[in-house]
Design a protein around this motif. Sequence first.
Motif, short mmCIF file in Angstrom:
data_model
loop_
_atom_site.label_atom_id
_atom_site.label_comp_id
_atom_site.label_asym_id
_atom_site.label_seq_id
_atom_site.Cartn_x
_atom_site.Cartn_y
_atom_site.Cartn_z
N SER A 94 0.81 -1.22 0.00
CA SER A 94 0.00 0.00 0.00
C SER A 94 0.85 1.27 0.00
CB SER A 94 -0.94 0.01 1.21
OG SER A 94 -0.20 -0.05 2.43
N HIS A 95 2.17 1.12 0.13
CA HIS A 95 3.04 2.30 0.07
C HIS A 95 3.36 2.63 -1.39
CE1 HIS A 95 6.45 5.00 0.59
NE2 HIS A 95 6.04 5.16 1.84
N PRO A 96 3.20 3.89 -1.81
CA PRO A 96 3.35 4.23 -3.23
C PRO A 96 4.74 4.02 -3.81
CG PRO A 96 3.14 6.21 -1.87
CD PRO A 96 2.81 5.06 -0.99
N ALA A 97 5.78 3.97 -2.98
CA ALA A 97 7.13 3.81 -3.51
C ALA A 97 7.48 2.36 -3.80
CB ALA A 97 8.15 4.40 -2.54
N ILE A 98 6.71 1.42 -3.25
CA ILE A 98 7.02 0.00 -3.40
C ILE A 98 6.22 -0.59 -4.55
CG2 ILE A 98 6.93 -2.27 -2.27
CD1 ILE A 98 7.40 -0.81 0.38
N THR A 99 6.92 -1.07 -5.55
CA THR A 99 6.26 -1.58 -6.75
C THR A 99 6.41 -3.09 -6.93
OG1 THR A 99 8.22 -1.03 -8.06
CG2 THR A 99 6.46 0.61 -7.96
N GLN A 100 7.22 -3.72 -6.10
CA GLN A 100 7.45 -5.16 -6.20
C GLN A 100 7.72 -5.72 -4.81
OE1 GLN A 100 11.28 -6.53 -7.71
NE2 GLN A 100 10.28 -8.06 -9.00
N VAL A 101 7.10 -6.85 -4.50
CA VAL A 101 7.37 -7.53 -3.24
C VAL A 101 7.72 -8.98 -3.56
CG1 VAL A 101 6.43 -8.32 -1.03
CG2 VAL A 101 5.81 -6.06 -1.90
N ILE A 102 8.86 -9.44 -3.05
CA ILE A 102 9.30 -10.81 -3.27
C ILE A 102 9.26 -11.54 -1.94
CG2 ILE A 102 11.15 -12.29 -4.13
CD1 ILE A 102 12.23 -9.86 -5.68
N VAL A 103 8.50 -12.63 -1.90
CA VAL A 103 8.35 -13.41 -0.68
C VAL A 103 9.17 -14.68 -0.81
CG1 VAL A 103 6.71 -14.43 0.93
CG2 VAL A 103 6.00 -12.50 -0.48
N ALA A 104 10.07 -14.92 0.13
CA ALA A 104 10.88 -16.14 0.14
C ALA A 104 10.19 -17.17 1.01
CB ALA A 104 12.28 -15.85 0.66
N LEU A 105 9.75 -18.28 0.41
CA LEU A 105 8.94 -19.28 1.08
C LEU A 105 9.71 -20.59 1.27
CD1 LEU A 105 5.67 -18.74 -0.98
CD2 LEU A 105 6.10 -17.92 1.34
N ALA A 106 9.33 -21.34 2.28
CA ALA A 106 9.89 -22.66 2.48
C ALA A 106 9.53 -23.55 1.29
CB ALA A 106 9.36 -23.28 3.78
N PRO A 107 10.39 -24.49 0.92
CA PRO A 107 10.14 -25.33 -0.27
C PRO A 107 8.79 -26.05 -0.24
CG PRO A 107 12.38 -25.63 0.50
CD PRO A 107 11.70 -24.79 1.54
N HIS A 108 8.33 -26.44 0.93
CA HIS A 108 7.07 -27.19 1.01
C HIS A 108 5.96 -26.36 1.65
CE1 HIS A 108 9.38 -30.63 -0.28
NE2 HIS A 108 10.20 -30.51 0.75
N ASP A 109 6.03 -25.04 1.49
CA ASP A 109 4.98 -24.17 2.02
C ASP A 109 3.64 -24.53 1.36
OD1 ASP A 109 3.17 -21.74 1.91
OD2 ASP A 109 4.75 -20.96 3.22
N ARG A 110 2.61 -24.79 2.17
CA ARG A 110 1.31 -25.15 1.64
C ARG A 110 0.22 -24.16 2.03
NH1 ARG A 110 -1.48 -27.86 5.81
NH2 ARG A 110 -0.15 -28.57 7.55
N TRP A 111 0.63 -23.00 2.54
CA TRP A 111 -0.34 -22.02 3.01
C TRP A 111 -0.42 -20.78 2.12
CZ3 TRP A 111 3.12 -24.53 6.25
CH2 TRP A 111 2.55 -25.40 7.19
N PHE A 112 0.69 -20.38 1.53
CA PHE A 112 0.74 -19.09 0.85
C PHE A 112 -0.24 -19.00 -0.31
CE2 PHE A 112 2.53 -16.01 -2.20
CZ PHE A 112 2.55 -14.88 -1.39
N ASP A 113 -0.33 -20.03 -1.13
CA ASP A 113 -1.18 -19.99 -2.33
C ASP A 113 -2.65 -19.78 -2.00
OD1 ASP A 113 0.91 -20.20 -4.09
OD2 ASP A 113 0.76 -22.38 -4.31
N ALA A 114 -3.05 -20.10 -0.78
CA ALA A 114 -4.46 -19.94 -0.39
C ALA A 114 -4.80 -18.50 -0.01
CB ALA A 114 -4.78 -20.87 0.78
N LEU A 115 -3.81 -17.65 0.12
CA LEU A 115 -4.06 -16.27 0.51
C LEU A 115 -4.46 -15.43 -0.70
CD1 LEU A 115 -0.97 -15.61 2.83
CD2 LEU A 115 -3.21 -16.53 3.45
N PRO A 116 -5.50 -14.60 -0.58
CA PRO A 116 -5.89 -13.74 -1.71
C PRO A 116 -4.74 -12.86 -2.22
CG PRO A 116 -7.60 -13.74 -0.03
CD PRO A 116 -6.43 -14.47 0.56
N ILE A 117 -3.87 -12.41 -1.32
CA ILE A 117 -2.79 -11.50 -1.72
C ILE A 117 -1.75 -12.20 -2.60
CG2 ILE A 117 -1.13 -11.89 0.17
CD1 ILE A 117 -1.09 -8.76 0.42
N ALA A 118 -1.77 -13.54 -2.62
CA ALA A 118 -0.81 -14.29 -3.44
C ALA A 118 -1.05 -14.07 -4.93
CB ALA A 118 -0.89 -15.78 -3.12
N THR A 119 -2.25 -13.64 -5.30
CA THR A 119 -2.57 -13.41 -6.71
C THR A 119 -2.23 -12.00 -7.17
OG1 THR A 119 -4.85 -12.76 -6.22
CG2 THR A 119 -4.43 -15.10 -6.57
N ASP A 120 -1.80 -11.14 -6.28
CA ASP A 120 -1.44 -9.77 -6.65
C ASP A 120 -0.26 -9.83 -7.63
OD1 ASP A 120 -0.16 -7.10 -6.59
OD2 ASP A 120 -1.57 -6.68 -4.99
#
Length: 228
Positions: free
Chosen positions: A47-73
């Motif tokens: 939501s900050h205007p200066a930030i145009t890209q966010v990179i999330v480093a996830l565990a190899p077997h992460d099974r939670w992130f894809d279920a979040l609505p923000i994952a599709t941004d």
Amino acid sequence: MTDRQTGLTAIVPAAGIGSRMGADCPKQYLQLAGQTILEHTLGALLSHPAITQVIVALAPHDRWFDALPIATDPRVLRVEGGAERAFSVLNALHLAEGEWVLVHDAARPCLTHGDLDRLIATAIPCGGAILGSRVRDTMKRSDSMGNILGTVDREQLWHALTPQMFPSRTLLRALEEGLALGAIMTDEASAMERAGFTVRMVEGRADNIKVTRPEDLSLAGLFLSQQA
């Protein structure tokens, strides 16, 4: 402030399991005020205007992130995290588009735009800066048995917070060199310090807490409600 067209990249290491929380999922996926901790964290950055890209480093077997609505941004990218924070940040840096990067803890959901503004305004002319809060309590040093060895002067002592902001290529080199030498780097500032760079401290809000223990969850919820 940066040019909106070049923008800033925010890196969020989120590969940890948060064992001290005693939960059945990594702490960044615990619920807080109707969302996961990670969603609050990413939302504060996106939501900050200066930030145009966010990179999330996830565990190899992460099974939670894809279920979040923000994952599709479309501004959110994911990369495989490593066993240590430095590896996660290094992997993300290879995808960073911006000349500057902000690295922010996944479990710090109470970040404000005011703190981000102050950090950005300081880091760019200084070559790098981090948020911090001044130590207010009396500081003691103990031995391994918990016996007090002495009182530490708290003048000029800080709690290191995040985000921590540096030129992306410089930070990448500092991390690569530190890892090659087996150096202990608990945050990005320590990598830059080891490489010989001066890092400026920017006083931030004390409510920018990291959720580490169960009692932190209710405290973070209180801070978020007050900010709202």
